[in-house]
Each structure stands twice: as structure tokens, then as C-alpha cells.
Motif scaffolding. Sequence first.
Motif, PDB file in Angstrom:
ATOM      1  N   ALA A 264       0.828  -1.207   0.000  1.00 38.35           N
ATOM      2  CA  ALA A 264       0.000   0.000   0.000  1.00 38.35           C
ATOM      3  C   ALA A 264       0.864   1.259   0.000  1.00 38.35           C
ATOM      4  CB  ALA A 264      -0.925  -0.005   1.212  1.00 38.35           C
ATOM      5  N   PHE A 265       1.955   1.220   0.743  1.00 38.49           N
ATOM      6  CA  PHE A 265       2.866   2.371   0.768  1.00 38.49           C
ATOM      7  C   PHE A 265       3.457   2.607  -0.619  1.00 38.49           C
ATOM      8  CE2 PHE A 265       7.193   4.047   1.137  1.00 38.49           C
ATOM      9  CZ  PHE A 265       6.948   5.229   1.824  1.00 38.49           C
ATOM     10  N   CYS A 266       3.905   1.527  -1.268  1.00 34.90           N
ATOM     11  CA  CYS A 266       4.506   1.668  -2.601  1.00 34.90           C
ATOM     12  C   CYS A 266       3.488   2.141  -3.634  1.00 34.90           C
ATOM     13  CB  CYS A 266       5.117   0.339  -3.041  1.00 34.90           C
ATOM     14  SG  CYS A 266       6.529  -0.183  -2.040  1.00 34.90           S
ATOM     15  N   GLN A 267       2.231   1.714  -3.465  1.00 36.40           N
ATOM     16  CA  GLN A 267       1.179   2.082  -4.415  1.00 36.40           C
ATOM     17  C   GLN A 267       0.460   3.375  -4.026  1.00 36.40           C
ATOM     18  OE1 GLN A 267      -1.304  -1.435  -4.542  1.00 36.40           O
ATOM     19  NE2 GLN A 267       0.116  -2.544  -5.903  1.00 36.40           N
ATOM     20  N   LYS A 268       0.939   3.994  -2.956  1.00 35.63           N
ATOM     21  CA  LYS A 268       0.380   5.275  -2.501  1.00 35.63           C
ATOM     22  C   LYS A 268      -1.138   5.206  -2.295  1.00 35.63           C
ATOM     23  CE  LYS A 268       3.979   8.262  -4.467  1.00 35.63           C
ATOM     24  NZ  LYS A 268       4.906   7.182  -4.774  1.00 35.63           N
ATOM     25  N   ARG A 269      -1.576   4.178  -1.550  1.00 37.29           N
ATOM     26  CA  ARG A 269      -3.003   4.006  -1.240  1.00 37.29           C
ATOM     27  C   ARG A 269      -3.148   3.566   0.207  1.00 37.29           C
ATOM     28  NH1 ARG A 269      -3.781  -1.325  -0.598  1.00 37.29           N
ATOM     29  NH2 ARG A 269      -2.424  -2.793  -1.731  1.00 37.29           N
TER      30      ARG A 269
END
Length: 275
Positions: A264-269
Motif C-alpha cells: 500500500a505504501f509503494c502504491q500510494k493508497r
Amino acid sequence: MTTRLPHHHHTPQEEDLVTSQVPEPVVLTARHDGTLVITLNRPGVRNALDRSLADALDAALTRLETDPELHVGLLTGAGGHFCSGMDLKAFPTDGVPTVADRGLAGLTRVRRAKPLIAAVEGAAVAGGLELALACDLITAADTAFFALPEVSRGLIASEGGAIRLPSRLPHHLAMEMLLTGAPLSAADAARHGLVNQLTGEGKAVRAALALADRVRANSPDAVRVTRRIVEATRGLDDHAAFAVQDPLSEPLAHSTAAAEGALAFCQKRPPDWTA
């Protein structure tokens, strides 16, 4: 021969009377998303703790712990006060209203997994302050106050007051409260770190709900294990504390929650903790 009495239909006025005679529960509960709001409800005596209230609070805390849809608890009081402590009128016959090995009202000695936030308006006194000290976070109205006056009643703040307060406040301030019964304003409590957030009068619950939402945004498993580590390592030196912490924390590093958090952090969500 049995005579059957005619059925009496209550008039609207009589219905109101019958309804008004049903006593309100001494503890109210309400769900707010994944937060359980628990309200002590004896406002006529500033929510003083007697046996019935203690048992009802214990039941509400058990519900919080056992319901998988609930992740945070919020404890507050009705009628503009948090809790005035033990009901001294009931004390001579009932004693301290502890519940099994879980302490005062089932809270002060219980081992909990889920976070609990105290929202304090008015008085948090004696056992009431001990309930708040057993919570993880505290919001308080700027008109609230805290006190441990047990010594003036020939009693000891034995349900966490004498144990917890000196580690939450500067030593001499805590000792002044314990040895003299002097009250501490919510503003001073916040200044010394006892209160997380100071609010206007009547707004402590709203602030606590916002704080609960911030907690619930995180991994429920990570929150619970973090709480457990804090409790289990209190008073240990660093070497011993790491030995206790690591078996608790290591499984989470390989969990689906940790993988989801990183993704989620990497996908900015926002993370989906139910995934």
C-alpha cells in the motif's frame, strides 16, 4: 371455576408511566464503526462505581475483546462527569467493586488486547482516575479534573493509582496528589503529559472518536502486539525487554498485514487490513 380478568389496555399516559419506570442500564454501549463507545450511566451520583455498574462495565469490556468487528474501545461517563470512584454508600456492605481477578470494574487489572481511550468530562476521581489510568489514551475537557483522595477516607488508591500515577507524572506532583488528595486540573494534566488531547467542555468524546479513528487506520494485529510489548516489557532492562519483545514481534514481520502495508505504501493508497 377460574374467573378471567379483562385485559387492560394502557392509555397513552399510562404507557408513558410504564416506560418511565423501566430503569436505564447503568452502562450504555454504542458502536461507532469499529469503535465501541462505553458510557458509565449513573449520572445522579457522578457515575460512582457500585456492584451493578462494575459487572456491567466488565461485560462491555468483554464484548470489546471478543467481537472481531470491534478494534478500539472508548470509555466515558454520562451527565458531565467521568466517574467519581467507588460508591462509598455501598462500600460498607459490598466492599470494593472488583470483578474476579480483573480489578476495579473489570478494568484496572485485566490483560486487554485492544486499545481503550478514556474521554473525561468533569470529575475523574479516586477509582474514576484509576479507570482512566488503566486506559491507553486520554482526552479531557478543559473543565475536567483528576484526584486521588483515598487517604482522606482512610483508604489506599490500590487499583492502580499508587502504582501507575508516579510513572505518568513527575514524581513529586504524583506524590502530592497521592499524599494530600489534591486535585489536578485537566490543563495541568495535559501539560505534564497525562492527557493526550485537551478539548472544550463537552467535546472529549468527539476528540476520542477522532483518536480512535486514527488508531483504527493501522493494522489491528500490529496495534495489539505493540500494546502487549509495552505491557510485557515495563520495568525490564533493555536486554530482557528485547528477549520478551522479539517472539511477539517477529511473526508480524512475515504476516500478510506487513506485506499489505508495504504494498500500500509503494502504491500510494490506504492499506486494506482485511485483505
